[in-house]
Design a protein around this motif. Structure first.
Motif, PDB file in Angstrom:
ATOM      1  N   ARG A 101       0.752  -1.556  -0.032  1.00 23.49           N
ATOM      2  CA  ARG A 101       0.222   0.325   0.181  1.00 23.49           C
ATOM      3  C   ARG A 101       0.698   1.125  -0.330  1.00 23.49           C
ATOM      4  NH1 ARG A 101      -3.218  -1.870  -2.208  1.00 23.49           N
ATOM      5  NH2 ARG A 101      -5.748  -3.415  -1.443  1.00 23.49           N
ATOM      6  N   PHE A 102       2.100   1.361   0.503  1.00 24.34           N
ATOM      7  CA  PHE A 102       2.967   2.221   0.822  1.00 24.34           C
ATOM      8  C   PHE A 102       3.874   2.801  -0.269  1.00 24.34           C
ATOM      9  CE2 PHE A 102       1.263   2.018   4.954  1.00 24.34           C
ATOM     10  CZ  PHE A 102       0.261   2.657   5.075  1.00 24.34           C
ATOM     11  N   ALA A 167      -3.956  -7.567  -5.884  1.00 28.11           N
ATOM     12  CA  ALA A 167      -5.027  -7.766  -6.316  1.00 28.11           C
ATOM     13  C   ALA A 167      -6.545  -7.358  -5.340  1.00 28.11           C
ATOM     14  CB  ALA A 167      -5.154  -9.358  -6.089  1.00 28.11           C
ATOM     15  N   VAL A 168      -6.479  -6.263  -4.111  1.00 30.12           N
ATOM     16  CA  VAL A 168      -7.273  -5.895  -4.180  1.00 30.12           C
ATOM     17  C   VAL A 168      -7.456  -4.191  -3.831  1.00 30.12           C
ATOM     18  CG1 VAL A 168      -8.737  -5.683  -1.561  1.00 30.12           C
ATOM     19  CG2 VAL A 168      -6.962  -7.523  -1.753  1.00 30.12           C
ATOM     20  N   PRO A 169      -8.519  -3.927  -4.996  1.00 33.22           N
ATOM     21  CA  PRO A 169      -9.025  -2.478  -5.206  1.00 33.22           C
ATOM     22  C   PRO A 169      -8.664  -1.868  -4.184  1.00 33.22           C
ATOM     23  CG  PRO A 169     -10.542  -3.523  -6.063  1.00 33.22           C
ATOM     24  CD  PRO A 169     -10.107  -5.019  -5.286  1.00 33.22           C
ATOM     25  N   GLU A 174     -11.075   2.720   0.510  1.00 35.31           N
ATOM     26  CA  GLU A 174     -11.594   3.732   0.508  1.00 35.31           C
ATOM     27  C   GLU A 174     -13.150   4.268   1.019  1.00 35.31           C
ATOM     28  OE1 GLU A 174     -10.419   6.170  -3.354  1.00 35.31           O
ATOM     29  OE2 GLU A 174      -7.667   5.130  -2.436  1.00 35.31           O
ATOM     30  N   ALA A 175     -13.862   3.135   0.257  1.00 35.47           N
ATOM     31  CA  ALA A 175     -15.331   3.127   0.863  1.00 35.47           C
ATOM     32  C   ALA A 175     -15.136   2.597   2.040  1.00 35.47           C
ATOM     33  CB  ALA A 175     -15.679   2.167   0.211  1.00 35.47           C
ATOM     34  N   LEU A 272      -5.748 -19.128  -4.740  1.00 35.07           N
ATOM     35  CA  LEU A 272      -4.400 -19.123  -5.496  1.00 35.07           C
ATOM     36  C   LEU A 272      -4.806 -19.176  -7.245  1.00 35.07           C
ATOM     37  CD1 LEU A 272      -3.634 -23.270  -5.321  1.00 35.07           C
ATOM     38  CD2 LEU A 272      -2.271 -21.294  -4.843  1.00 35.07           C
ATOM     39  N   THR A 273      -6.379 -18.499  -6.551  1.00 33.61           N
ATOM     40  CA  THR A 273      -6.467 -18.026  -8.387  1.00 33.61           C
ATOM     41  C   THR A 273      -7.284 -16.648  -7.991  1.00 33.61           C
ATOM     42  OG1 THR A 273      -8.887 -18.659  -7.529  1.00 33.61           O
ATOM     43  CG2 THR A 273      -7.251 -20.186  -9.358  1.00 33.61           C
ATOM     44  N   LEU A 274      -7.023 -16.359  -6.389  1.00 30.84           N
ATOM     45  CA  LEU A 274      -6.987 -14.856  -6.565  1.00 30.84           C
ATOM     46  C   LEU A 274      -6.116 -13.659  -7.163  1.00 30.84           C
ATOM     47  CD1 LEU A 274      -8.599 -13.221  -4.849  1.00 30.84           C
ATOM     48  CD2 LEU A 274      -7.084 -12.903  -2.820  1.00 30.84           C
ATOM     49  N   GLY A 275      -6.009 -12.907  -7.981  1.00 31.22           N
ATOM     50  CA  GLY A 275      -5.620 -11.993  -8.536  1.00 31.22           C
ATOM     51  C   GLY A 275      -4.817 -12.597  -9.565  1.00 31.22           C
ATOM     52  N   ALA A 276      -5.315 -13.930 -10.508  1.00 32.77           N
ATOM     53  CA  ALA A 276      -5.113 -14.679 -11.263  1.00 32.77           C
ATOM     54  C   ALA A 276      -5.715 -13.569 -12.455  1.00 32.77           C
ATOM     55  CB  ALA A 276      -5.081 -16.053 -11.051  1.00 32.77           C
ATOM     56  N   VAL A 277      -6.604 -12.954 -12.389  1.00 33.46           N
ATOM     57  CA  VAL A 277      -7.081 -11.926 -12.860  1.00 33.46           C
ATOM     58  C   VAL A 277      -7.219 -11.063 -13.022  1.00 33.46           C
ATOM     59  CG1 VAL A 277      -9.267 -12.168 -15.115  1.00 33.46           C
ATOM     60  CG2 VAL A 277      -8.978 -14.516 -14.379  1.00 33.46           C
TER      61      VAL A 277
END
Lengths: 279, 423
Positions: A101-102, A167-169, A174-175, A272-277
């Motif tokens: 993040r930083f 992978a987390v926007p 912010e929300a 394992l698929t998180l962030g793959a797409v």
């Protein structure tokens, strides 16, 4: 069936054959170990080796589990691995979050430095740790071994979690902040739940790193905190090798991690698929 | 909901682990109480010491706690602890070949080596215990390769007749290299092999080297003389190679465990193996009850084995020196208690003599004879020995078993390697 369908079917068949070969390659040693654990002692060393026991017996399990120190070593393994996983996640999650993040120059240096520690042979840090823990009065304790294991799992945890956090926007956080969360609150209430699959994967890798570790366990433990990998190795002595008992204990020792993996399978796949797409 | 449950379970597990982590659950370690001594021992040797430890506790009230480690792990652990300068144990069981490497870290035991003690130990063991002019280890058990043979095959009248017709003398347990070769050739038939060849270990070849009459086992302790490449070393290597055609294929990879399996499965008619194995043959093995033992075979220089002794030593940095020394003396005094364990390994001549004529201890006499043989000498007291074995001797033996190998060239190359290691 048209040409396209035939080509698809043959591709699928080839894929399945390759997959089956890989499964056999990985699975055969374990299956052989499992079958050996049910053989009579003389059959475990048969020349040439036999795959199936001619007579099934649980004598090896009785012999292995009745050996002095086995139960205690099992408890020690669970305690050490749990603690090492907890320390690894407690330190690794905030570290990975800060780095992603930083995005500071120091952060980039830190994450590379964390990776470099993986390149140091464990024996190099083993001897100094032996002295340090002795001076701290922690020799032959599970906490000392867990800390030692964390030196292996922490860099891995930081790297794994960094890729999951990437992978987390940032809009999600912010929300959360707009809704009144602090940064830590957003991490705890939003980011970690979203990456729970990744946390599960990281936890499993950290747990396995400690569960199977041998060298530190050999160097840093004696009577009280000895873990099962060392006990399993003790079945091979200068006077012979007790294959039956060794494989029986190895099978028993594999059960918790197999169960853990099955229990968290859904999270692991998701992780394992998180962030793959990228969306 | 599931996520919460997992989080709660993980928290509880961590809390429980934290509560238990301060100690571990394997029992208590030594020094804190002053009434327990810790003995670091190779996993296979624990059983040999347990009866002595039990008696020691009864006699003195001091408990003995064993830390069992695998063979390689024990060396690493000892090395690490001695290097760090503080140790977690009060007594260590050391393989004979490690004594020179750890000589500066263990306390002298000269006062324990009285004339009576020295008289009751084999000369090779007394020599080995003395490193740099000081006794640093008390022998706790000893071993040597002896000859194992299949009694049922050797006593079979058909085999006896056929053997005599072919070789011109009676079939009996071999005592010389030539007889061993003849018997190995004779029994190599119908899926059985006459013997094994152990390419993955060095001790058997070392015994053959001593059987030639060679008095420098590879290297002199000060490194000034290396016997590799001389006529005796060539004879020993050639004899070892000559057995390969009567042994199962893949001899270069055969180690003790493999040779033990082959013999116990009835695949080999003879084997040169450590004496302890006699009492460890599995009850359900095809050869159980059919095994005979005899002293090690003789080469041109006579009968010789390699003493495989283990020693108890006290680390200089140990915190309970007196209790540790008391245990060593007690272990020597009660050495015969180990005769009744599974392996039945002891070190004192008197302990071996007490049991040598009893049923189940048929291996003791061949062991005594082999250890008493004039050609039997200990391995050299050089701290580089383990490196010499791993980097030079075992690879040399393995290469010599390849078809067409030039043994003299291999020995010459090995000599150079040893010289560079010890200089």
């Amino acid at each position: 069936m048209n040409g396209l369908e035939v080509r698809k079917l043959s591709s699928k068949t080839i894929l399945w054959i390759i997959l089956a070969a890989v499964v056999v390659l990985y699975g055969f040693p374990f299956v052989y170990m499992l079958l050996t654990s049910f053989k009579a002692p003389i059959e475990t060393i048969a020349v040439p080796p036999r795959l199936l026991p001619s007579e099934w017996t649980v004598a090896n399990y009785v012999s292995a589990l009745s050996r002095s120190g086995v139960t205690a070593s099992f408890v020690n393994s669970i305690v050490t691995a749990t603690l090492s996983t907890a320390i690894s996640l407690t330190l690794g999650l905030p570290a990975a979050y800060a780095v992603t993040r930083f995005r500071t120059r120091l952060g980039r240096f830190f994450i590379v430095a964390a990776l470099v520690t993986r390149m140091v042979p464990p024996i190099v840090v083993g001897v100094p740790m032996l002295s340090i823990f002795r001076n701290l009065g922690l020799s032959d304790t599970s906490i000392a071994l867990a800390v030692a294991h964390t030196t292996i799992s922490l860099p891995l945890s930081i790297w794994l979690m960094s890729s999951f956090f990437e992978a987390v926007p940032s809009e999600l956080e912010e929300a959360a902040k707009i809704d009144g969360c602090s940064r830590l609150g957003a991490l705890w209430r939003v980011v970690i739940p979203v990456t729970s699959g990744g946390v599960a994967v990281t936890a499993i890798f950290a747990f396995l790193a400690s569960w199977n570790e041998f060298l530190f366990a050999l160097l840093l433990t004696a009577v009280r905190a000895q873990t099962t990998p060392v006990v399993i190795a003790n079945f091979q002595t200068q006077f012979g090798l007790d294959w039956g008992s060794m494989t029986a204990l190895a099978v028993v020792y594999s059960v918790p991690v197999i169960l853990l993996t099955l229990l968290l399978q859904r999270h692991i796949v998701a992780g394992l698929t998180l962030g793959a797409v990228k969306g | 909901m599931l996520r919460k449950k997992i989080a709660v379970a993980a928290s509880v597990a961590t809390a429980a682990a934290l509560a238990m982590s301060g100690c571990g659950v394997g029992g208590s370690t030594s020094s804190a109480t002053g009434k327990t001594i810790t003995v670091l021992v190779e996993a296979g040797g624990h059983a040999e010491l347990q009866p002595i430890a039990d008696e020691f506790t009864k006699a003195t009230g001091t408990k003995v706690s064993f830390v069992e480690l695998p063979y390689d792990g024990l060396y690493n652990r000892l090395n690490s602890e001695f290097t760090s300068g503080s140790v977690s144990f009060d007594v260590a069981a050391l393989d004979a070949v490690w004594l020179p490497a750890f000589k500066d870290a263990v306390a002298p035991l000269d006062s324990l080596f009285t004339d009576d003690v020295k008289k009751d130990l084999f000369p090779a063991l007394v020599n080995e215990a003395n490193v740099g002019g000081k006794y640093i280890g008390m022998p706790v058990w000893t071993n040597s390769e002896i000859l194992y043979y299949r009694k049922d095959l050797f006593n079979d009248p058909a085999n006896q007749t056929a053997f005599k017709a072919k070789y011109g003398y009676d079939l009996k347990p071999p005592t010389t290299w030539q007889q061993y070769l003849d018997a190995a050739a004779f029994f190599t038939k119908d899926g059985m092999f006459g013997t094994d060849v152990k390419g993955a270990v060095e001790t058997e070849w070392l015994a053959m080297l001593s059987q030639t009459g060679e008095k420098t086992m590879v290297v002199s302790p000060d490194g000034s003389s290396v016997s590799l490449g001389n006529a005796n070393s060539l004879k020993a290597l050639q004899f070892d190679d000559s057995l390969a055609k009567y042994a199962p294929p893949g001899g270069a990879q055969v180690d003790w465990a493999a040779a033990q399996n082959l013999f116990n499965q009835g695949k080999t008619a003879m084997s040169l193996f450590w004496a302890h194995e006699y009492r460890s043959i599995p009850k359900d093995a095809p050869v159980n009850g059919k095994v005979g033992v005899a002293e090690m075979i003789a080469g041109p220089g006579g009968v010789a084995g390699v003493p495989g002794a283990w020693y108890l030593s006290v680390p200089k940095a140990g915190q309970q020196q007196q209790a540790a020394n008391d245990f060593l003396k007690f272990a020597y005094d009660h050495n015969e208690l180990s005769a009744q364990t599974t392996l039945g390994l002891v070190a004192r001549k008197s302990a071996l003599a007490k049991y040598e004529n009893q049923a189940g201890y048929e291996n003791y006499k061949p062991l005594i004879d082999t250890l008493n043989a004039s050609a039997t000498i200990p391995r050299p007291a050089t701290p580089k020995w383990q490196q010499i074995v791993d980097k030079v001797l075992v690879p040399m033996i393995q290469k010599s078993l390849q078809p067409g190998a030039d043994d003299q060239a291999l020995l010459n190359a090995a000599k150079e390697q040893v010289q560079s290691l010890v200089k």
